[in-house]
Design a protein around this motif. Structure first.
Motif, PDB file in Angstrom:
ATOM      1  N   UNK A 175      -3.979   8.663 -21.257  1.00  0.00           N
ATOM      2  CA  UNK A 175      -4.237   7.560 -20.039  1.00  0.00           C
ATOM      3  C   UNK A 175      -3.456   6.637 -19.250  1.00  0.00           C
ATOM      4  N   UNK A 176      -3.303   6.262 -20.600  1.00  0.00           N
ATOM      5  CA  UNK A 176      -1.706   5.206 -19.367  1.00  0.00           C
ATOM      6  C   UNK A 176      -0.986   5.762 -18.443  1.00  0.00           C
ATOM      7  N   UNK A 177       0.139   6.908 -19.116  1.00  0.00           N
ATOM      8  CA  UNK A 177       1.130   7.961 -18.372  1.00  0.00           C
ATOM      9  C   UNK A 177       0.191   8.473 -17.537  1.00  0.00           C
ATOM     10  N   UNK A 178      -0.717   8.491 -17.349  1.00  0.00           N
ATOM     11  CA  UNK A 178      -1.632   9.299 -16.317  1.00  0.00           C
ATOM     12  C   UNK A 178      -2.125   8.804 -14.753  1.00  0.00           C
ATOM     13  N   UNK A 179      -2.136   6.993 -15.216  1.00  0.00           N
ATOM     14  CA  UNK A 179      -2.395   5.901 -14.306  1.00  0.00           C
ATOM     15  C   UNK A 179      -1.516   5.209 -14.006  1.00  0.00           C
ATOM     16  N   UNK A 180       0.087   4.969 -14.988  1.00  0.00           N
ATOM     17  CA  UNK A 180       1.020   4.993 -14.139  1.00  0.00           C
ATOM     18  C   UNK A 180       1.992   6.230 -12.617  1.00  0.00           C
ATOM     19  N   UNK A 181       1.354   7.993 -13.425  1.00  0.00           N
ATOM     20  CA  UNK A 181       2.048   7.928 -13.091  1.00  0.00           C
ATOM     21  C   UNK A 181       1.428   8.675 -11.549  1.00  0.00           C
ATOM     22  N   UNK A 182      -0.283   8.230 -11.340  1.00  0.00           N
ATOM     23  CA  UNK A 182      -0.765   8.282 -10.516  1.00  0.00           C
ATOM     24  C   UNK A 182      -0.411   7.843  -8.973  1.00  0.00           C
ATOM     25  N   UNK A 183      -0.053   6.131  -9.787  1.00  0.00           N
ATOM     26  CA  UNK A 183       0.692   5.291  -9.046  1.00  0.00           C
ATOM     27  C   UNK A 183       1.655   5.489  -7.965  1.00  0.00           C
ATOM     28  N   UNK A 184       2.624   6.122  -8.841  1.00  0.00           N
ATOM     29  CA  UNK A 184       3.903   6.719  -8.391  1.00  0.00           C
ATOM     30  C   UNK A 184       3.803   7.536  -8.021  1.00  0.00           C
ATOM     31  N   UNK A 185       2.500   8.796  -7.476  1.00  0.00           N
ATOM     32  CA  UNK A 185       1.945   9.540  -6.564  1.00  0.00           C
ATOM     33  C   UNK A 185       2.128   9.190  -5.387  1.00  0.00           C
ATOM     34  N   UNK A 186       1.820   8.111  -5.055  1.00  0.00           N
ATOM     35  CA  UNK A 186       0.824   6.673  -4.470  1.00  0.00           C
ATOM     36  C   UNK A 186       1.889   5.988  -3.482  1.00  0.00           C
ATOM     37  N   UNK A 187       2.753   5.930  -4.076  1.00  0.00           N
ATOM     38  CA  UNK A 187       3.724   5.505  -3.322  1.00  0.00           C
ATOM     39  C   UNK A 187       4.612   5.864  -3.022  1.00  0.00           C
ATOM     40  N   UNK A 188       5.129   7.485  -3.114  1.00  0.00           N
ATOM     41  CA  UNK A 188       5.841   8.809  -2.519  1.00  0.00           C
ATOM     42  C   UNK A 188       4.548   8.653  -1.061  1.00  0.00           C
ATOM     43  N   UNK A 189       3.702   9.431  -1.901  1.00  0.00           N
ATOM     44  CA  UNK A 189       2.774   9.558  -0.279  1.00  0.00           C
ATOM     45  C   UNK A 189       3.064   8.287   0.821  1.00  0.00           C
ATOM     46  N   UNK A 190       2.511   6.918   0.599  1.00  0.00           N
ATOM     47  CA  UNK A 190       2.715   5.940   1.271  1.00  0.00           C
ATOM     48  C   UNK A 190       4.244   6.031   1.922  1.00  0.00           C
ATOM     49  N   UNK A 191       5.001   6.360   1.648  1.00  0.00           N
ATOM     50  CA  UNK A 191       6.476   6.138   1.785  1.00  0.00           C
ATOM     51  C   UNK A 191       6.392   7.063   3.139  1.00  0.00           C
ATOM     52  N   UNK A 228      14.484   5.613   8.303  1.00  0.00           N
ATOM     53  CA  UNK A 228      14.550   7.567   7.130  1.00  0.00           C
ATOM     54  C   UNK A 228      14.935   6.910   5.663  1.00  0.00           C
ATOM     55  N   UNK A 229      15.968   6.446   6.485  1.00  0.00           N
ATOM     56  CA  UNK A 229      16.829   6.774   5.383  1.00  0.00           C
ATOM     57  C   UNK A 229      17.119   5.791   3.946  1.00  0.00           C
ATOM     58  N   UNK A 230      16.522   4.312   4.371  1.00  0.00           N
ATOM     59  CA  UNK A 230      15.772   4.189   4.031  1.00  0.00           C
ATOM     60  C   UNK A 230      14.845   3.737   2.857  1.00  0.00           C
ATOM     61  N   UNK A 231      13.691   4.290   3.425  1.00  0.00           N
ATOM     62  CA  UNK A 231      12.410   5.133   2.945  1.00  0.00           C
ATOM     63  C   UNK A 231      12.798   6.277   1.612  1.00  0.00           C
ATOM     64  N   UNK A 232      13.793   6.674   2.088  1.00  0.00           N
ATOM     65  CA  UNK A 232      13.970   7.468   1.150  1.00  0.00           C
ATOM     66  C   UNK A 232      14.738   7.158  -0.084  1.00  0.00           C
ATOM     67  N   UNK A 233      15.760   6.431   0.120  1.00  0.00           N
ATOM     68  CA  UNK A 233      16.450   5.138  -1.457  1.00  0.00           C
ATOM     69  C   UNK A 233      15.183   4.680  -1.548  1.00  0.00           C
ATOM     70  N   UNK A 234      14.213   4.441  -0.804  1.00  0.00           N
ATOM     71  CA  UNK A 234      12.901   3.946  -1.763  1.00  0.00           C
ATOM     72  C   UNK A 234      11.654   4.710  -2.874  1.00  0.00           C
ATOM     73  N   UNK A 235      11.932   6.018  -2.704  1.00  0.00           N
ATOM     74  CA  UNK A 235      11.329   7.083  -3.316  1.00  0.00           C
ATOM     75  C   UNK A 235      12.377   7.254  -3.735  1.00  0.00           C
ATOM     76  N   UNK A 236      13.701   7.720  -4.268  1.00  0.00           N
ATOM     77  CA  UNK A 236      14.521   7.108  -5.284  1.00  0.00           C
ATOM     78  C   UNK A 236      14.665   6.807  -5.670  1.00  0.00           C
ATOM     79  N   UNK A 237      14.518   5.479  -5.377  1.00  0.00           N
ATOM     80  CA  UNK A 237      14.155   4.481  -6.427  1.00  0.00           C
ATOM     81  C   UNK A 237      13.459   4.735  -6.778  1.00  0.00           C
ATOM     82  N   UNK A 238      12.136   4.897  -7.005  1.00  0.00           N
ATOM     83  CA  UNK A 238      10.949   4.971  -7.871  1.00  0.00           C
ATOM     84  C   UNK A 238      10.877   5.712  -8.299  1.00  0.00           C
ATOM     85  N   UNK A 239      11.152   7.084  -8.005  1.00  0.00           N
ATOM     86  CA  UNK A 239      11.734   8.581  -9.208  1.00  0.00           C
ATOM     87  C   UNK A 239      12.911   7.733 -10.054  1.00  0.00           C
ATOM     88  N   UNK A 240      14.087   7.659  -9.871  1.00  0.00           N
ATOM     89  CA  UNK A 240      14.817   7.288 -10.499  1.00  0.00           C
ATOM     90  C   UNK A 240      14.629   6.321 -11.848  1.00  0.00           C
TER      91      UNK A 240
END
Length: 369
Positions: A175-191, A228-240
């Motif tokens: 459940x803990x990993x699931x919650x963290x992954x859902x926040x990650x998905x929300x962040x990517x969607x928001x960007x 666009x570049x700044x948002x892509x870099x933010x998404x890359x930072x969240x993922x990596x």
């Protein structure tokens, strides 16, 4: 339970093609409206007529963006993004409904008493006028979006059940990993939505305010790929989970939010600056000296600007939460997300399993890969 492939179920196909069909119909309606007004050569006579180019450009961008978002969400089985797209679809219906009175304000400039004395088919309201010719097409657009919204809502329930297994294929049942992954998905969607609303506000300001020959026009256009570049870099930072890039992204978001107070202070002193971040134009929309400039697009610009501000504020909060989740074991799941294709079926011989020869039928099994 194996994941279904991209567009491998009826619900996926229905959701995707509903968005495509409504996009074609809506853009056709908007194009017809634009063509009728453009045929009168009105766009260069007064700024109030520019609400139609804004309307066309806004919906063209929105429909292309929505089709991309649905394609991306179905491919990645991202149910959170599908919920975001459905909410975005509702916002499009509201914007489409607002365009009806905004277009009337743009086209109809004479009172009923003036039209009774001297009728003008462009500047008056009533049967035979230009507004009455374009009004049916303006009304059809939000109606089509509303009908398609009901269809999307129906199939969203099925996709919620279908894609519910996707997250288990990525992070397992923790459940803990699931919650963290859902926040990650929300962040990517928001960007992704951050970029759309920034581009939407900037595009409307380019059409309404800036002249293509001005230096500020070029700076404003250049701001779009930079953001666009700044948002892509933010998404890359969240993922990596790259902390230094994520820290810079969060600081820039916070600085953007804080700049609203500085901008408002500059407005009070008559120092209007910066088209770079559109949320700070909100004060300018309601200044008396700009009443005519924004009279026919103030409602849609206000909605877009407020939504852009709220999305930026939410992105900062969710981004901060994602930053605190770094180095907690989620990085491999972010990089190796749910497969976009169904894995090839293996026979029992090729998989190293001996076939069942007992004659007892095997019951169905559910496995979490």
């Amino acid at each position: 339970m194996a994941l279904e492939p991209f567009l491998g179920t009826g619900a996926q196909k229905a959701f995707f093609f509903t968005v495509i069909i409504q996009a074609i119909v809506v853009l056709t309606m908007v194009g017809i409206t634009y063509g009728m007004v453009a045929g009168e050569d009105l766009f260069d006579t007064s700024v109030r007529y520019k609400t139609l180019p804004c309307y066309l450009a806004l919906f063209a961008l929105a429909e292309i963006f929505e089709v991309f978002m649905v394609f991306d969400a179905l491919r990645l089985r991202n149910i959170i993004q599908l919920f975001g797209v459905t909410s975005f679809h509702l916002a499009l219906m509201v914007i489409g409904a607002i365009q009806v009175p905004q277009t009337r304000d743009a086209l109809v400039s004479r009172s009923a008493a003036e039209c009774a004395r001297r009728f003008d088919w462009i500047e008056c309201d009533g049967p035979g006028t230009l507004f009455w010719r374009v009004r049916p097409f303006l009304i059809v657009a939000p109606v089509i979006i509303g009908v398609s919204l009901l269809i999307l809502g129906w199939y969203l329930k099925e996709l919620y059940s279908e894609f519910g297994w996707a997250i288990f294929h990525v992070v397992g049942a923790n459940p803990r990993m699931k919650t963290m992954y859902q926040y990650y998905q929300i962040m990517i969607c928001l960007l992704k939505f951050d970029f759309f609303f920034f581009t939407g506000v900037t595009m409307q300001l380019l059409i309404l305010v800036l002249k293509s020959s001005s230096a500020e026009f070029g700076i404003t256009v250049a701001a779009i790929p930079i953001v666009l570049i700044l948002l892509v870099l933010c998404g890359l930072a969240v993922q990596r989970e790259i902390k230094w890039i994520m820290s810079i992204s969060l600081v820039m978001m916070l600085a953007s939010l804080s700049y609203l107070r500085i901008y408002a202070h500059g407005v009070a002193r008559g120092q209007l600056t910066s088209y770079f971040i559109p949320v700070y134009k909100l004060v300018r929309f309601y200044q008396p000296q700009n009443a005519e400039l924004y009279s026919t697009t103030r409602a849609s610009l206000t909605i877009f600007t407020i939504v852009a501000f709220l999305l930026l504020f939410t992105s900062f909060g969710i981004g901060l939460r994602c930053f605190f989740d770094f180095d907690k074991g989620l990085a491999p799941s972010k990089i190796h997300s749910a497969p976009t294709k169904r894995p090839p079926l293996q026979s029992k011989e090729s998989s190293g399993l001996k076939p069942d020869t007992s004659g007892i039928p095997l019951g169905p099994r559910i496995s979490i890969e």
